[in-house]
Design a protein around this motif. Structure first.
Motif, PDB file in Angstrom:
ATOM      1  N   TYR A 205     -11.920 -10.381 -14.322  1.00 45.07           N
ATOM      2  CA  TYR A 205     -12.248  -8.987 -13.961  1.00 45.07           C
ATOM      3  C   TYR A 205     -11.766  -8.634 -12.551  1.00 45.07           C
ATOM      4  CZ  TYR A 205     -14.988  -9.395 -18.177  1.00 45.07           C
ATOM      5  OH  TYR A 205     -15.356  -9.606 -19.486  1.00 45.07           O
ATOM      6  N   SER A 206     -10.765  -9.342 -12.054  1.00 42.62           N
ATOM      7  CA  SER A 206     -10.328  -9.122 -10.665  1.00 42.62           C
ATOM      8  C   SER A 206      -9.821  -7.700 -10.416  1.00 42.62           C
ATOM      9  CB  SER A 206      -9.250 -10.133 -10.287  1.00 42.62           C
ATOM     10  OG  SER A 206      -8.152 -10.000 -11.153  1.00 42.62           O
ATOM     11  N   ARG A 207      -9.394  -7.009 -11.456  1.00 35.49           N
ATOM     12  CA  ARG A 207      -8.886  -5.636 -11.252  1.00 35.49           C
ATOM     13  C   ARG A 207      -9.976  -4.582 -11.419  1.00 35.49           C
ATOM     14  NH1 ARG A 207      -2.789  -5.367 -12.882  1.00 35.49           N
ATOM     15  NH2 ARG A 207      -2.245  -7.551 -12.948  1.00 35.49           N
ATOM     16  N   GLN A 208     -11.167  -4.997 -11.882  1.00 38.10           N
ATOM     17  CA  GLN A 208     -12.241  -4.022 -12.087  1.00 38.10           C
ATOM     18  C   GLN A 208     -13.279  -4.165 -10.968  1.00 38.10           C
ATOM     19  OE1 GLN A 208     -11.292  -5.958 -15.075  1.00 38.10           O
ATOM     20  NE2 GLN A 208      -9.822  -4.299 -15.351  1.00 38.10           N
ATOM     21  N   ILE A 209     -12.943  -3.618  -9.803  1.00 35.42           N
ATOM     22  CA  ILE A 209     -13.831  -3.682  -8.645  1.00 35.42           C
ATOM     23  C   ILE A 209     -14.148  -2.253  -8.209  1.00 35.42           C
ATOM     24  CG2 ILE A 209     -13.995  -4.339  -6.207  1.00 35.42           C
ATOM     25  CD1 ILE A 209     -13.587  -6.925  -7.192  1.00 35.42           C
ATOM     26  N   PHE A 210     -15.434  -1.939  -8.053  1.00 35.00           N
ATOM     27  CA  PHE A 210     -15.816  -0.575  -7.644  1.00 35.00           C
ATOM     28  C   PHE A 210     -16.385  -0.544  -6.239  1.00 35.00           C
ATOM     29  CE2 PHE A 210     -17.164  -1.498 -12.072  1.00 35.00           C
ATOM     30  CZ  PHE A 210     -15.973  -1.082 -12.673  1.00 35.00           C
ATOM     31  N   GLU A 211     -16.902  -1.672  -5.787  1.00 33.32           N
ATOM     32  CA  GLU A 211     -17.483  -1.764  -4.437  1.00 33.32           C
ATOM     33  C   GLU A 211     -17.092  -3.101  -3.856  1.00 33.32           C
ATOM     34  OE1 GLU A 211     -21.595   0.459  -5.130  1.00 33.32           O
ATOM     35  OE2 GLU A 211     -21.766  -1.241  -3.704  1.00 33.32           O
ATOM     36  N   ARG A 297     -17.138   5.255 -16.322  1.00 36.70           N
ATOM     37  CA  ARG A 297     -18.087   4.877 -17.395  1.00 36.70           C
ATOM     38  C   ARG A 297     -19.239   4.052 -16.830  1.00 36.70           C
ATOM     39  NH1 ARG A 297     -14.195   2.733 -22.287  1.00 36.70           N
ATOM     40  NH2 ARG A 297     -13.190   4.703 -22.772  1.00 36.70           N
ATOM     41  N   MET A 298     -18.907   3.137 -15.908  1.00 38.97           N
ATOM     42  CA  MET A 298     -19.940   2.287 -15.309  1.00 38.97           C
ATOM     43  C   MET A 298     -20.960   3.143 -14.559  1.00 38.97           C
ATOM     44  SD  MET A 298     -19.555  -1.002 -15.892  1.00 38.97           S
ATOM     45  CE  MET A 298     -19.986  -2.050 -14.532  1.00 38.97           C
ATOM     46  N   GLU A 299     -20.468   4.127 -13.826  1.00 38.74           N
ATOM     47  CA  GLU A 299     -21.334   5.039 -13.062  1.00 38.74           C
ATOM     48  C   GLU A 299     -22.266   5.775 -14.035  1.00 38.74           C
ATOM     49  OE1 GLU A 299     -20.801   5.078  -9.697  1.00 38.74           O
ATOM     50  OE2 GLU A 299     -22.434   6.504  -9.338  1.00 38.74           O
ATOM     51  N   ILE A 320     -17.224  -4.877 -16.221  1.00 43.91           N
ATOM     52  CA  ILE A 320     -17.343  -3.766 -17.178  1.00 43.91           C
ATOM     53  C   ILE A 320     -18.707  -3.762 -17.874  1.00 43.91           C
ATOM     54  CG2 ILE A 320     -14.852  -3.536 -17.564  1.00 43.91           C
ATOM     55  CD1 ILE A 320     -15.092  -5.252 -20.051  1.00 43.91           C
ATOM     56  N   TYR A 321     -19.713  -4.360 -17.203  1.00 45.43           N
ATOM     57  CA  TYR A 321     -21.026  -4.489 -17.839  1.00 45.43           C
ATOM     58  C   TYR A 321     -22.161  -4.062 -16.911  1.00 45.43           C
ATOM     59  CZ  TYR A 321     -18.013  -7.728 -20.373  1.00 45.43           C
ATOM     60  OH  TYR A 321     -16.962  -8.284 -21.054  1.00 45.43           O
ATOM     61  N   CYS A 322     -23.266  -3.595 -17.512  1.00 46.10           N
ATOM     62  CA  CYS A 322     -24.519  -3.386 -16.776  1.00 46.10           C
ATOM     63  C   CYS A 322     -25.520  -4.407 -17.310  1.00 46.10           C
ATOM     64  CB  CYS A 322     -25.054  -1.978 -17.014  1.00 46.10           C
ATOM     65  SG  CYS A 322     -24.084  -0.706 -16.186  1.00 46.10           S
TER      66      CYS A 322
END
Ligand SMILES: Cc1ncc(COP(=O)(O)O)c(C=O)c1O
Length: 382
Positions: A205-211, A297-299, A320-322
């Motif tokens: 998930y290295s490309r899916q970073i939000f913070e 979507r995560m937000e 990509i998960y909560c």
């Protein structure tokens, strides 16, 4: 007939078992919102598909080098230079059928039955399944929501014994969404060096970073000494069904992993590898779009979950998960997941990831479906 006692330890991946159950209900006519499995609803970008089609048409349909096509390894090395600041040698790269098999290949090369692997809990289920099917022991580090599910070098060190062979880190994390800082990861690397342990870094998930920012401990040893990067194309390029990944590690580890891969699958289909070359070397517009959509979507999911009575969630920084705390519902995660399936929404109980008191929701479906899923989740009490 008799079975090996080892095969009693094959647990697979719980989410696939839940998916199979959901598909059966759908065949019987039930309408379900899928929040259980990390399989993006995005189509694989057209240029990537085209590369595979052209490869098939041109007859690239035979056995190939079991380590992977030279051009694909070269493309992966260039991406590593851009993303992690070093260029691995060609013999440090192994092309595999997805990242999942890298986990098994690696553990099989790192330890013997009875040896221990340190893994933070909750964990991606393949870690547990691979470790136990090899007769090894998963030494758990329970993570805490109070600490945003972060693992630290001190907690790892407490679990190191003479049997420890490796530490596994997954940042950004599935299922918690935690992203470790550069300093936290450096501390873990130097601890692994102090005790001469392998460090497996699952970086799918290295490309899916939000913070925060992504950091890989491979930047320290350039995968020459102890770091093995586990990586694949599934999530970043919406290529789950293609089964393609590239592992990067010390040459001797990669050589041994390659021999095992050669034993089991001979090689990865060449036309799939050609698609991988297109994914890494061609236009990235679609990839950037997908990542932006994941963040939105995560937000949406995180904000929606906060409003559900009995549910709480630490804000995910990546992935990509909560990861939802459901202790206040008074139900076990299995009971709640069963009830929610009845209400028309499929989720993964925390026990799939080694942890009671939680469920995992996934952002691999459209915003409209997520909104509908949230509506159905709200009905858990009824
Ligand atoms: C943390 C983690 N590692 C590895 C994998 C395996 O990915 P692949 O589809 O490339 O086998 C997944 C898939 O969900 C994952 O979440």
């Amino acid at each position: 007939m008799k079975f090996s006692s080892n095969s009693n330890n094959f647990a697979g991946q719980g989410m696939f078992q839940i998916l199979a159950q959901a598909k059966e209900l759908e065949r019987a006519g039930k309408n379900l919102v899928h929040l259980e499995i990390g399989d993006p609803d995005f189509d694989t970008p057209a240029n990537i598909k085209q590369a595979a089609i052209e490869a098939i048409k041109s007859g690239d349909v035979h056995y190939t080098e079991s380590g992977g096509l030279f051009e694909l390894r070269q493309a992966a090395a260039k991406v590593t230079q851009r993303s992690r600041g070093f260029t691995p040698d060609m013999d440090q790269l192994l092309v595999t059928c997805g990242a999942n098999m890298q986990i098994y290949l690696a553990f099989a090369c790192m330890g013997d039955p009875g040896d221990e692997i340190i893994v933070p809990v909750p964990y991606f289920p393949t870690y547990k399944s691979s470790i136990s099917s090899l007769g090894m022991i998963l030494r758990e580090i329970p993570l805490s929501q109070d600490n945003n599910f972060k693992v630290c070098a001190t907690e790892i060190e407490k679990r190191i014994t003479s049997k420890t062979r490796a530490v596994l880190i997954n940042s950004p994390n599935n299922p918690t969404g935690a992203v470790l800082s550069a300093q936290e990861l450096k501390d873990i690397f130097y601890l692994a060096r102090k005790h001469d342990l392998w460090l497996l870094c699952d970086e799918v998930y290295s490309r899916q970073i939000f913070e925060g920012t992504f950091y890989s401990p491979s930047e320290i040893d350039h995968c020459k000494e102890r770091v093995l990067i586990i990586n694949g194309f599934s999530k970043s390029f919406a290529m789950t069904g293609w089964r393609l990944g590239v592992a990067t590690g010390p040459a001797e580890l990669i050589r041994r992993m390659q021999l095992l891969l050669q034993t089991i699958i001979s090689c990865v289909p060449p036309f799939v590898q050609r698609a991988g070359i297109a994914a890494l070397t061609q236009d990235q517009t679609e990839v950037v779009k997908m990542n932006k959509e994941y963040a939105e979507r995560m937000e949406l999911m995180y904000n929606g979950v906060q409003k559900i009575d009995g549910f709480s969630c630490t804000k995910p920084s990546g992935g990509i998960y909560c990861w939802i705390n459901i202790e206040k519902t008074g139900m076990t995660c299995g009971e709640l997941a069963t009830k929610l399936m009845d209400k028309g929404v499929v989720v993964c109980p925390g026990t799939v990831f080694g942890c009671e008191g939680y469920i995992r929701l996934c952002c691999c479906t459209s915003k409209a479906q997520i909104e509908e899923g949230l509506r159905r989740l709200q009905t858990w009490k009824m």
